[in-house]
Every structure is written in C-alpha cells, then in structure tokens.
Scaffold this motif. Structure first.
Motif, short mmCIF file in Angstrom:
data_model
loop_
_atom_site.label_atom_id
_atom_site.label_comp_id
_atom_site.label_asym_id
_atom_site.label_seq_id
_atom_site.Cartn_x
_atom_site.Cartn_y
_atom_site.Cartn_z
N ASP A 194 29.00 43.95 52.72
CA ASP A 194 29.09 45.39 52.98
C ASP A 194 27.72 45.91 53.41
N MET A 229 38.57 46.36 50.18
CA MET A 229 38.71 47.46 51.13
C MET A 229 37.78 48.62 50.78
N ASP A 230 37.33 48.69 49.55
CA ASP A 230 36.47 49.81 49.17
C ASP A 230 35.11 49.78 49.86
N VAL A 231 34.73 48.67 50.49
CA VAL A 231 33.47 48.59 51.23
C VAL A 231 33.71 48.56 52.74
N GLY A 232 34.92 48.86 53.16
CA GLY A 232 35.22 48.90 54.58
C GLY A 232 35.78 47.61 55.14
#
Length: 90
Positions: free
Chosen positions: A34, A1-4
């Motif tokens: 990403d 989730m840290d890259v969208g």
C-alpha cells in the motif's frame, strides 16, 4: 481492499479460475504494497515475480501502474510489460 487493493495470492487466483473456467478475462492487480504507486527497484522485481505467479495461476492479464515523481515511470513499466508479454498476459 482497505488499502486500495494489493496483488492477490496466486492460490486465490487459481481458485477463481477453477470456479469460473469460462470467464471472459481474469485480470490480477499487481501492487506489492500500500501507500501509493511510486515503487523502488526491489518493488518492481517483486512485481515481476507476482506477474509470473499470476500467469501460472491462470490469469489472462495483469493491471499495473508505476509512477516516478507523479508521472508514469517508463523504465519500470517497460520491465513489467516485458514480463507480462513473456507469459503471454494482456
């Protein structure tokens, strides 16, 4: 989730489908890497494979987005929508 958000592993989708068999819709985001939404032809081919895997894992549909020069890429979207339709995905 840290890259969208990226394409989930098909085994993860299958576990969700098994845990929630009556869920109204299980949608999988199809994003191979990403760094934005402008994808190469190789990326689009990977996305086709990911769509097929999502269908086999029990997804009801996919969420896709592909840009070219900052605008929707109709050729890539046609390829991916055809793949989704082939697997009866929304």
């Amino acid at each position: 989730m840290d890259v969208g958000g990226l394409t989930p592993d098909p085994r993860f989708l299958a576990r969700i489908r098994q845990a929630l068999p009556d869920a109204p819709e299980l949608l999988a985001m199809i994003r191979p890497r990403d760094g934005g939404f402008e994808f190469s032809l190789a990326d689009v081919r990977t996305m086709q494979h990911d769509i097929a895997n999502a269908a086999l894992a029990g997804a009801d549909g996919v969420v896709i987005g592909v840009l070219k020069n900052g605008l929707p890429d109709p050729q890539a979207l046609d390829i991916l929508c055809a793949e989704a339709s082939r697997h009866r995905l929304k």
